[in-house]
Scaffold this motif. Sequence first.
Motif, PDB file in Angstrom:
ATOM      1  N   ALA A 166      47.810  27.386  -5.732  1.00 13.54           N
ATOM      2  CA  ALA A 166      47.179  28.695  -5.569  1.00 13.54           C
ATOM      3  C   ALA A 166      45.809  28.518  -4.973  1.00 13.54           C
ATOM      4  CB  ALA A 166      47.084  29.408  -6.913  1.00 13.54           C
ATOM      5  N   SER A 167      45.114  29.651  -4.793  1.00  8.80           N
ATOM      6  CA  SER A 167      43.780  29.602  -4.187  1.00  8.80           C
ATOM      7  C   SER A 167      42.745  29.047  -5.152  1.00  8.80           C
ATOM      8  CB  SER A 167      43.368  31.002  -3.720  1.00  8.80           C
ATOM      9  OG  SER A 167      43.300  31.885  -4.817  1.00  8.80           O
ATOM     10  N   GLY A 168      43.076  28.971  -6.455  1.00  7.87           N
ATOM     11  CA  GLY A 168      42.141  28.372  -7.386  1.00  7.87           C
ATOM     12  C   GLY A 168      42.174  28.989  -8.761  1.00  7.87           C
ATOM     13  N   VAL A 169      41.370  28.407  -9.647  1.00  4.36           N
ATOM     14  CA  VAL A 169      41.171  28.919 -10.999  1.00  4.36           C
ATOM     15  C   VAL A 169      39.744  29.445 -11.062  1.00  4.36           C
ATOM     16  CG1 VAL A 169      41.180  28.386 -13.452  1.00  4.36           C
ATOM     17  CG2 VAL A 169      42.796  27.231 -11.922  1.00  4.36           C
ATOM     18  N   TYR A 170      39.592  30.683 -11.483  1.00  8.55           N
ATOM     19  CA  TYR A 170      38.292  31.342 -11.386  1.00  8.55           C
ATOM     20  C   TYR A 170      37.802  31.862 -12.733  1.00  8.55           C
ATOM     21  CZ  TYR A 170      39.220  31.385  -6.359  1.00  8.55           C
ATOM     22  OH  TYR A 170      39.498  31.019  -5.063  1.00  8.55           O
ATOM     23  N   GLU A 171      36.493  31.982 -12.801  1.00  9.90           N
ATOM     24  CA  GLU A 171      35.825  32.636 -13.929  1.00  9.90           C
ATOM     25  C   GLU A 171      35.394  34.023 -13.471  1.00  9.90           C
ATOM     26  OE1 GLU A 171      31.668  32.015 -16.458  1.00  9.90           O
ATOM     27  OE2 GLU A 171      32.716  30.282 -15.604  1.00  9.90           O
ATOM     28  N   LEU A 172      35.611  35.017 -14.323  1.00 12.50           N
ATOM     29  CA  LEU A 172      35.287  36.396 -13.971  1.00 12.50           C
ATOM     30  C   LEU A 172      34.236  36.931 -14.939  1.00 12.50           C
ATOM     31  CD1 LEU A 172      36.575  38.127 -11.696  1.00 12.50           C
ATOM     32  CD2 LEU A 172      37.914  39.271 -13.468  1.00 12.50           C
ATOM     33  N   ASP A 173      33.184  37.538 -14.391  1.00 16.98           N
ATOM     34  CA  ASP A 173      32.032  37.936 -15.220  1.00 16.98           C
ATOM     35  C   ASP A 173      32.211  39.320 -15.851  1.00 16.98           C
ATOM     36  OD1 ASP A 173      31.873  39.286 -12.789  1.00 16.98           O
ATOM     37  OD2 ASP A 173      29.681  39.354 -12.832  1.00 16.98           O
ATOM     38  N   ILE A 174      33.168  39.450 -16.762  1.00 15.53           N
ATOM     39  CA  ILE A 174      33.399  40.745 -17.396  1.00 15.53           C
ATOM     40  C   ILE A 174      32.443  40.993 -18.563  1.00 15.53           C
ATOM     41  CG2 ILE A 174      35.843  40.596 -16.792  1.00 15.53           C
ATOM     42  CD1 ILE A 174      36.371  40.373 -19.851  1.00 15.53           C
ATOM     43  N   SER A 175      31.645  39.983 -18.937  1.00 16.75           N
ATOM     44  CA  SER A 175      30.757  40.130 -20.099  1.00 16.75           C
ATOM     45  C   SER A 175      29.696  41.204 -19.881  1.00 16.75           C
ATOM     46  CB  SER A 175      30.082  38.802 -20.426  1.00 16.75           C
ATOM     47  OG  SER A 175      29.333  38.326 -19.326  1.00 16.75           O
TER      48      SER A 175
ATOM     49  N   ARG B  50      49.574  32.972  -1.186  1.00 21.53           N
ATOM     50  CA  ARG B  50      48.309  32.248  -1.114  1.00 21.53           C
ATOM     51  C   ARG B  50      47.194  32.927  -1.886  1.00 21.53           C
ATOM     52  NH1 ARG B  50      47.960  30.403   5.296  1.00 21.53           N
ATOM     53  NH2 ARG B  50      49.840  29.078   5.277  1.00 21.53           N
ATOM     54  N   GLN B  51      47.408  34.186  -2.250  1.00 19.61           N
ATOM     55  CA  GLN B  51      46.382  34.906  -3.010  1.00 19.61           C
ATOM     56  C   GLN B  51      46.520  34.684  -4.517  1.00 19.61           C
ATOM     57  OE1 GLN B  51      47.799  36.446  -0.184  1.00 19.61           O
ATOM     58  NE2 GLN B  51      45.882  35.929   0.843  1.00 19.61           N
ATOM     59  N   LYS B  52      47.502  33.892  -4.951  1.00 18.60           N
ATOM     60  CA  LYS B  52      47.660  33.650  -6.382  1.00 18.60           C
ATOM     61  C   LYS B  52      46.418  32.954  -6.934  1.00 18.60           C
ATOM     62  CE  LYS B  52      51.415  31.220  -6.733  1.00 18.60           C
ATOM     63  NZ  LYS B  52      51.872  31.024  -5.378  1.00 18.60           N
ATOM     64  N   ARG B  53      45.989  33.419  -8.090  1.00 22.63           N
ATOM     65  CA  ARG B  53      44.854  32.768  -8.743  1.00 22.63           C
ATOM     66  C   ARG B  53      44.902  33.008 -10.251  1.00 22.63           C
ATOM     67  NH1 ARG B  53      39.825  35.425  -5.801  1.00 22.63           N
ATOM     68  NH2 ARG B  53      41.069  34.748  -4.036  1.00 22.63           N
ATOM     69  N   ILE B  54      44.508  31.968 -10.992  1.00 25.29           N
ATOM     70  CA  ILE B  54      44.346  32.095 -12.432  1.00 25.29           C
ATOM     71  C   ILE B  54      42.929  32.573 -12.697  1.00 25.29           C
ATOM     72  CG2 ILE B  54      44.225  30.859 -14.617  1.00 25.29           C
ATOM     73  CD1 ILE B  54      47.021  31.094 -13.771  1.00 25.29           C
ATOM     74  N   VAL B  55      42.798  33.625 -13.495  1.00 25.46           N
ATOM     75  CA  VAL B  55      41.484  34.195 -13.786  1.00 25.46           C
ATOM     76  C   VAL B  55      41.214  34.093 -15.284  1.00 25.46           C
ATOM     77  CG1 VAL B  55      40.079  36.270 -13.736  1.00 25.46           C
ATOM     78  CG2 VAL B  55      41.629  35.780 -11.843  1.00 25.46           C
ATOM     79  N   LEU B  56      40.121  33.417 -15.642  1.00 24.55           N
ATOM     80  CA  LEU B  56      39.671  33.311 -17.022  1.00 24.55           C
ATOM     81  C   LEU B  56      38.355  34.076 -17.150  1.00 24.55           C
ATOM     82  CD1 LEU B  56      40.272  29.475 -17.545  1.00 24.55           C
ATOM     83  CD2 LEU B  56      41.818  31.346 -18.144  1.00 24.55           C
ATOM     84  N   CYS B  57      38.305  35.011 -18.059  1.00 22.72           N
ATOM     85  CA  CYS B  57      37.084  35.799 -18.230  1.00 22.72           C
ATOM     86  C   CYS B  57      35.995  34.961 -18.889  1.00 22.72           C
ATOM     87  CB  CYS B  57      37.379  37.031 -19.080  1.00 22.72           C
ATOM     88  SG  CYS B  57      38.591  38.135 -18.300  1.00 22.72           S
ATOM     89  N   ASP B  58      34.753  35.224 -18.518  1.00 23.08           N
ATOM     90  CA  ASP B  58      33.641  34.433 -19.071  1.00 23.08           C
ATOM     91  C   ASP B  58      33.518  34.603 -20.576  1.00 23.08           C
ATOM     92  OD1 ASP B  58      32.820  37.064 -18.928  1.00 23.08           O
ATOM     93  OD2 ASP B  58      30.879  36.647 -18.003  1.00 23.08           O
ATOM     94  N   THR B  59      33.975  35.737 -21.107  1.00 21.73           N
ATOM     95  CA  THR B  59      33.953  35.945 -22.557  1.00 21.73           C
ATOM     96  C   THR B  59      34.940  35.010 -23.261  1.00 21.73           C
ATOM     97  OG1 THR B  59      35.514  37.761 -22.178  1.00 21.73           O
ATOM     98  CG2 THR B  59      33.190  38.345 -22.495  1.00 21.73           C
ATOM     99  N   LEU B  60      35.976  34.625 -22.565  1.00 24.07           N
ATOM    100  CA  LEU B  60      36.936  33.655 -23.110  1.00 24.07           C
ATOM    101  C   LEU B  60      36.346  32.252 -23.060  1.00 24.07           C
ATOM    102  CD1 LEU B  60      40.128  33.413 -23.946  1.00 24.07           C
ATOM    103  CD2 LEU B  60      40.342  32.507 -21.637  1.00 24.07           C
ATOM    104  N   ILE B  61      35.775  31.901 -21.926  1.00 27.27           N
ATOM    105  CA  ILE B  61      35.239  30.550 -21.733  1.00 27.27           C
ATOM    106  C   ILE B  61      34.089  30.258 -22.687  1.00 27.27           C
ATOM    107  CG2 ILE B  61      34.023  29.075 -20.069  1.00 27.27           C
ATOM    108  CD1 ILE B  61      35.683  30.397 -17.867  1.00 27.27           C
ATOM    109  N   SER B  62      33.268  31.244 -22.963  1.00 29.78           N
ATOM    110  CA  SER B  62      32.077  31.010 -23.796  1.00 29.78           C
ATOM    111  C   SER B  62      32.373  31.001 -25.290  1.00 29.78           C
ATOM    112  CB  SER B  62      31.012  32.070 -23.491  1.00 29.78           C
ATOM    113  OG  SER B  62      31.508  33.368 -23.782  1.00 29.78           O
ATOM    114  N   ASN B  63      33.530  31.484 -25.717  1.00 33.01           N
ATOM    115  CA  ASN B  63      33.799  31.619 -27.149  1.00 33.01           C
ATOM    116  C   ASN B  63      35.005  30.825 -27.656  1.00 33.01           C
ATOM    117  OD1 ASN B  63      31.759  33.705 -28.028  1.00 33.01           O
ATOM    118  ND2 ASN B  63      32.774  34.856 -26.412  1.00 33.01           N
TER     119      ASN B  63
END
Length: 367
Positions: A180-189, A204-217
């Motif tokens: 995919a195009s990548g794994v991204y962090e999204l600033d929903i906080s 090609r537009q496939k991407r895994i999105v992890l929200c910043d609230t998930l990554i930080s906690n």
Amino acid sequence: MQDKAKQYSTIKHRIALINIFLTPILLWIFLIAGIPTYFKSISQLTPHNDYVNLIIFCILAGAFYYVIKLPLEFYSGYVLEHKFSLSNQTLKDWVFREGKKNIIAFIISGPLVMALYTFLKLYPLSWWLWTALLWFSISIILAKFAPVIIVPIFYKYSPIKDAALESKLSQLVSRVGFKASGVYELDISRDTKKANAALLGLGRQKRIVLCDTLISNFSHDEIESVMAHELGHHKLNHMWKLIISGGVFTFIIFFFANNLFLKLHNFFGYNMLYDYESLVLIYFIVVLFNIALIPAANAFSRRLEKDADEFSLKTTGNISAFISTMKKLSEQNLADTYPGRFYEIMLYDHPPIARRIAFAESFKQSA
């Protein structure tokens, strides 16, 4: 905490059900009261062509409908979220976000409405088939390009900043064979304290999105468990399954909507099949059939989510991390772990947290 989650979820569930059933009720009242006919007469005060008048009609009808539902939207999206300390939005932010949502909705729905009007005018016997084909095509286009066009309007993508986490997730991606195009962090906080993740896009537009609230906690193992779940959606072709099932539902809805539309068109005494009022009538009928199909659509989605959970458990082999993730998500999002069966059938496209934990525990015992 569970008492607070139960209270929050109960209110959210009730509002969601009100929204589901309020929509056709309001539309029926609009039709009976002749409000669409009134808006049509206003749109035709100035001599334009049919399509310019149609745009004016859509703006008037859409704005009127939005204002009617605004108090409920404001309470659900702003007041309630602040009451339970789940929102980081200021009132200004909420208003600005609502404005963007409505503009985007108009940009997408406007051409669809004009196409429906054209199909009714040119193909009175097969308008429903052409409309269903168009809506199905649009759903594929949106699924493919929404991550790169629409999502950035609201949130900012960025590479994952934690090097150790990025390395761990890269190894998982490589092991699974995800391209995919990548794994991204999204600033929903900046909007919410809730945590989430998603698989977005096609090709090609496939991407895994992890929200910043998930990554930080959440711990690295817990985040890996979440990402493995999202990768499961990719490996098991869930996006395409959802698109195809949605397409099937669309054709079923419009096929039956055509018959009811002809009967109600005569009931309201509209002159032409392609009257502006007909568009509101069709929307009303589609909403009715869509409500009837909600249980089936949610059940299918819950089945896919369970398959993705199983993929995550098999891929990581870390059952304890999966269970702790579910518990943290429940606490952070104030999710009801044991919703009533009716709520589950009508509102849940994911299995309730308690069912997901029970599945993981049974998976551990069978391993």
